[in-house]
Design a protein around this motif. Structure first.
Motif, PDB file in Angstrom:
ATOM      1  N   GLN A  61       0.806  -1.213   0.000  1.00 46.95           N
ATOM      2  CA  GLN A  61       0.000   0.000   0.000  1.00 46.95           C
ATOM      3  C   GLN A  61       0.849   1.277   0.000  1.00 46.95           C
ATOM      4  O   GLN A  61       0.307   2.370   0.106  1.00 46.95           O
ATOM      5  N   SER A  87     -10.420  -1.544  -4.427  1.00 48.51           N
ATOM      6  CA  SER A  87      -9.623  -1.095  -3.288  1.00 48.51           C
ATOM      7  C   SER A  87      -8.455  -2.053  -3.113  1.00 48.51           C
ATOM      8  O   SER A  87      -8.562  -3.239  -3.436  1.00 48.51           O
ATOM      9  N   GLN A  89      -7.229  -2.969  -0.304  1.00 55.20           N
ATOM     10  CA  GLN A  89      -7.570  -3.907   0.762  1.00 55.20           C
ATOM     11  C   GLN A  89      -8.378  -5.064   0.193  1.00 55.20           C
ATOM     12  O   GLN A  89      -8.166  -6.221   0.528  1.00 55.20           O
ATOM     13  N   GLN A  90      -9.292  -4.704  -0.703  1.00 61.50           N
ATOM     14  CA  GLN A  90     -10.133  -5.722  -1.327  1.00 61.50           C
ATOM     15  C   GLN A  90      -9.263  -6.657  -2.168  1.00 61.50           C
ATOM     16  O   GLN A  90      -9.449  -7.877  -2.142  1.00 61.50           O
ATOM     17  N   LYS A 138      -6.835   9.328   4.632  1.00 64.17           N
ATOM     18  CA  LYS A 138      -7.418   8.352   5.563  1.00 64.17           C
ATOM     19  C   LYS A 138      -7.962   9.046   6.808  1.00 64.17           C
ATOM     20  O   LYS A 138      -9.070   8.763   7.255  1.00 64.17           O
ATOM     21  N   ASN A 147     -15.511   6.646   3.634  1.00 61.67           N
ATOM     22  CA  ASN A 147     -14.709   5.486   3.257  1.00 61.67           C
ATOM     23  C   ASN A 147     -13.202   5.755   3.322  1.00 61.67           C
ATOM     24  O   ASN A 147     -12.656   6.513   2.525  1.00 61.67           O
ATOM     25  N   GLU A 149     -10.618   3.494   3.054  1.00 60.85           N
ATOM     26  CA  GLU A 149      -9.820   2.785   2.035  1.00 60.85           C
ATOM     27  C   GLU A 149      -9.750   3.582   0.748  1.00 60.85           C
ATOM     28  O   GLU A 149      -8.707   3.723   0.125  1.00 60.85           O
ATOM     29  N   ASN A 150     -10.910   4.083   0.349  1.00 55.82           N
ATOM     30  CA  ASN A 150     -10.972   4.817  -0.898  1.00 55.82           C
ATOM     31  C   ASN A 150     -10.190   6.131  -0.799  1.00 55.82           C
ATOM     32  O   ASN A 150      -9.484   6.525  -1.731  1.00 55.82           O
TER      33      ASN A 150
ATOM     34  N   GLU B 161     -12.599   1.735   8.541  1.00 58.88           N
ATOM     35  CA  GLU B 161     -11.863   1.134   7.443  1.00 58.88           C
ATOM     36  C   GLU B 161     -12.210  -0.355   7.388  1.00 58.88           C
ATOM     37  O   GLU B 161     -12.656  -0.867   6.382  1.00 58.88           O
ATOM     38  N   HIS B 162     -12.002  -0.995   8.526  1.00 61.13           N
ATOM     39  CA  HIS B 162     -12.327  -2.424   8.619  1.00 61.13           C
ATOM     40  C   HIS B 162     -13.471  -2.628   9.609  1.00 61.13           C
ATOM     41  O   HIS B 162     -14.263  -3.533   9.469  1.00 61.13           O
TER      42      HIS B 162
END
Ligand SMILES: Cc1cc2nc3c(=O)[nH]c(=O)nc-3n(C[C@H](O)[C@H](O)[C@H](O)COP(=O)(O)OP(=O)(O)OC[C@H]3O[C@@H](n4cnc5c(N)ncnc54)[C@H](O)[C@@H]3O)c2cc1C
Lengths: 291, 464
Positions: A61, A87, A89-90, A138, A147, A149-150, B161-162
């Motif tokens: 990341q 994402s 993370q996805q 973030k 969001n 992550e985005n 986030e999670h």
């Protein structure tokens, strides 16, 4: 930002570079140099059976190019899931770490990890700024319970057009002699980075909110973004915060408060103070990855 | 700061409660100041609550109906229907609604201030603007309608986030493979059933043995059955020990029983807290309750008679529908206007899949009050409309007194429940005998017919 010794270019030389870049962008000849530090660590980690998965995940990341490439590959027919991967993370969860390590490895090799451009300190500053923007993004998103992550991905990739332009310059006529002056490079960034980023984002089929952010993250443009993720607006403020933190901004902390984007995000002075207080943490994270 | 700007009425907060209070004040010819800390008006209802969750639900239902229709009509849906499409639709609906509300306020001549309100005294309110400047307003009547936000439990590191809350879940850009929902209340159940329907592996965890414990058990049984059919799981009687992101790809929820649940995301829906922190209530002498709510009498008047509090900030039922009415009535009371008859029967609508709704007494409450109750039931799949629409779930439960003569309550589970309930509500308001539902004609085929079928069920029991 550190500057290499300026080599004054004749106006026509600059014009030659301009038309070279415009031409390459027109043809869609775009690629990205990978950050050697990150690439090296990915190589080491992906070969270490005892490596901690979360280390690899956070490493992936940290690099615009790697992040962008992984999203592109994850969405390619060979790996694609039924729904698009939007994402990092996805992607990590979907593809699994072993697969990602492999991807990271091949991306690193393909990108010529050890290739140098002649602008190493400046390039590093670009990465630092991108990473800091992602990390501030973030925190902004967290504060407005949006969001996260985005916001990170949008921040990390918002100026992806700049390294793409550098990569083009490395292939330009005249590059073989010596690096162009950083002032010239910056003026080319100013003119082309939005377009280069947008093209790259479209060719790589980056997620829609990221494409939109690359196109509209600037102060006078974020209103044009329609994506519900507020990526452009969050990135606009994160970009300013990163610039102030890395001391390459015309703004100081006080003038940040008067930016329209601060009002549009409903950030009160105390919210901004809290955000600015995170500066040290963001800085530490950035330095930790890009010493 | 200069001297305070005088108004007839100050309203703090532009959610459903504040808006209706402001509009009522303006309609009565008063000069109204409405203070809202965000640039957008509409409150949690428009941006994080009712409207977005219902829009998401509707989109999910439409998508699933479409998917089912593909089998019948032999067409194919695009493989990559993205959650962002659902969210974009949601954003459009929310923006349109927000704009509509702003226009309504402007039309009514209400002075809107963008800033954070805090009391300076019991008649004066300071507005802190975003740019750091401030203004002062004063009025003989002040309405507090600052609403609520999701509660953040001390032991759960919500990072948006999670580990998400009911606000951040609305900005998801992809569907996670799995979701653990902490809580068994309205918001938890609504989101759990929406995401389960969208194909996410959902596990709900709560201390209660069944979700929505305050509802009639037959309704929740029906809900649980449908939830499990779509792939959802309910884990009752559980306390949460820890919730932790593993730094890579999953969140681990450890229960006090020692069991662990792993999922890609976690939704924390463990109640809401009132927005009091910027109000400086101490300047008015109002003392919040131990649960952090503003205490009020049945006119929504606080201990300082010219200050009223309405909506979520005063606690349950915490519904947009009630908040609006509280706002309107409070202003009527303060201005000495007749607010009309107080609502006797407040309907409760829960937009789970299938949806549920109830009004009046439950079977248990009726039994406690009258020493017994006669219950009539009508199942959706037994009536023509239900069969045509292929409804496998759905129940209307009618509660009457022990003799089976007087209507006391209605409880419905099944699609359309929140609309259907209002027939029962009107019946209750007008003390309708059960037989009125029998000696009547309902359109055929409709779900409203269930009223007649349930009433007949009660009548049948009367003869024995
Ligand atoms: C996920 C979810 C689903 C829901 N579904 C339903 C449903 O289906 N049906 C239903 O009836 N209800 C539903 N609700 C409940 C409903 O949204 C609330 O009951 C309603 O919004 C409460 O209205 P309010 O005016 O009291 O407060 P809010 O809507 O919370 O508005 C309060 C406003 O005050 C502002 N404010 C706060 N502090 C200050 C300050 N110091 N100065 C200035 N402004 C301030 C806030 O910014 C906000 O805009 C749902 C809620 C959620 C979270």
């Amino acid at each position: 930002m550190a500057h290499s010794t300026p080599t004054p270019l004749a106006q026509e030389e600059r014009e030659t570079l301009r038309s070279f870049i415009a031409d390459q962008l027109e043809r869609g000849n775009l690629d990205l140099p990978l950050l050697p530090v990150v690439a090296n660590r990915v190589l080491l980690l992906s070969n270490d059976p005892n490596a901690d998965a979360s280390q690899l995940s956070s490493l992936i990341q940290q690099d615009q190019a790697l992040a962008g490439q992984i999203l592109r590959i994850a969405n390619s027919p060979a790996y694609a899931s039924r729904t698009p991967i939007v994402s990092l993370q996805q992607a990590i969860t979907w593809l699994g770490l072993t697969m990602l390590a492999g991807l990271a490895f091949s991306v690193s090799v393909q990108n010529g990890v050890f290739h140098t451009t002649g602008y190493e300190p400046e390039v590093r500053n670009l990465w630092r700024h991108a990473l800091a923007t992602g990390l501030f993004g973030k925190e902004i998103a967290r504060r407005i319970r949006h969001n996260v992550e985005n916001a990170f991905l949008c921040g990390l990739l918002h100026t992806i057009g700049k390294p793409a332009i550098l990569h083009l310059l490395s292939q330009s006529p005249g590059n073989s002699v010596e690096p162009f002056s950083w002032i010239t490079v910056e003026s080319l960034f100013e003119e082309f980075h939005g377009m280069a980023g947008s093209k790259l984002a479209a060719v790589w089929q980056l997620p829609d909110p990221v494409q939109e952010t690359i196109r509209y993250y600037q102060d006078d443009q974020y209103h044009q973004a329609i994506s519900p993720t507020k990526g452009a607006m969050i990135t606009c403020l994160a970009h300013h915060l990163a610039s102030v933190m890395l001391e390459n901004s015309t703004h100081d902390e006080n003038s940040l408060l008067t930016l329209p984007v601060v009002q549009d995000l409903n950030f009160y002075p105390e919210d901004m103070t809290a955000l600015l207080e995170l500066g040290e943490t963001v800085k530490a994270s950035v330095e930790c990855f890009l010493p | 700061m200069t001297s305070p700007i005088p108004f007839d009425l100050i309203v703090i907060g532009s959610g459903p409660a504040g808006q209706k209070a402001a509009i009522q004040g303006a309609k009565a010819g008063k000069q109204v100041a409405l203070i809202e800390q965000t640039r957008e008006v509409g409150g949690a209802c428009v941006y994080q609550g009712t409207i977005p969750s219902k829009t998401l639900r509707e989109s999910a239902l439409q998508m699933v109906r479409f998917l089912q229709a593909t089998e019948v009509f032999e067409f194919r849906m695009r493989d990559d229907v993205k959650i962002t499409n659902l969210m974009t639709r949601l954003d459009r609906v929310v923006r349109a609604h927000g704009k509509f509300m702003k226009d309504q306020l402007t039309r009514n001549g209400i002075d809107c201030f963008h800033g954070r309100a805090g009391f300076v005294s019991d008649h004066e309110v300071r507005i802190q603007k975003i740019d750091g400047t401030a203004a002062l307003v004063t009025a003989p009547i002040i309405i507090v309608a600052t609403g609520s936000r999701p509660r953040v439990p001390d032991n759960i590191p919500i990072d948006h986030e999670h580990i998400l809350d009911s606000d951040s879940i609305l900005s998801l850009v992809y569907l996670p493979k799995s979701l653990t929902v902490l809580g068994g209340g309205v918001i938890a159940s609504e989101y759990a059933s929406i995401f389960a329907l969208l194909g996410v592996y959902v596990t709900m965890v709560d201390t209660a043995d069944r979700p929505l414990k305050f509802l009639d058990q037959e309704l929740t049984d029906e809900f649980c059955e449908a939830f499990e059919k779509t792939g959802g799981h309910y884990r009752g009687g559980q306390k949460i020990a820890t919730v932790q992101w593993d730094g890579c790809s999953k969140v681990t929820t450890v229960l006090e029983s020692g069991e662990t649940l792993e999922s890609e995301k976690v939704l924390v829906a463990l109640g809401r807290v009132s927005n009091l922190e910027h109000l400086h209530l101490q300047a008015t002498g109002i003392q919040p309750t131990t649960r952090g709510l503003i205490p009020v009498n049945h006119h929504c008047q606080t201990t300082v008679p010219h200050i009223y509090a309405v909506g979520d900030v005063i606690g349950p039922p915490s519904l947009a529908s009630c908040s609006m009415e509280q706002g309107r009535r409070a202003v009527c009371h303060a201005l000495g206007l007749n607010p009309g008859v107080a609502p006797e029967h407040i309907p409760m609508g829960i937009y789970t899949i299938p949806e549920m709704s109830s009004v009046g007494l439950s079977e248990q409450e009726a039994t406690a009050k009258y020493g017994g109750a006669t219950v009539g039931r009508a199942r959706f799949h037994e009536i023509a409309r239900g069969q045509i629409s292929g409804m496998t779930h759905g129940l209307l439960k009618m509660i009457a007194d022990p003799k089976g003569e007087q209507l006391l309550g209605i409880h419905i589970v099944g699609e359309g429940a929140t609309e259907l309930i209002h027939i029962g509500q009107m019946g209750l308001l007008h003390n309708m005998p059960i037989d009125r539902f029998i000696d009547n004609i309902f359109n055929f085929p409709t779900l409203a017919e269930t009223y007649r079928v349930a009433a007949l069920d009660i009548a049948k029991q009367r003869q024995h």
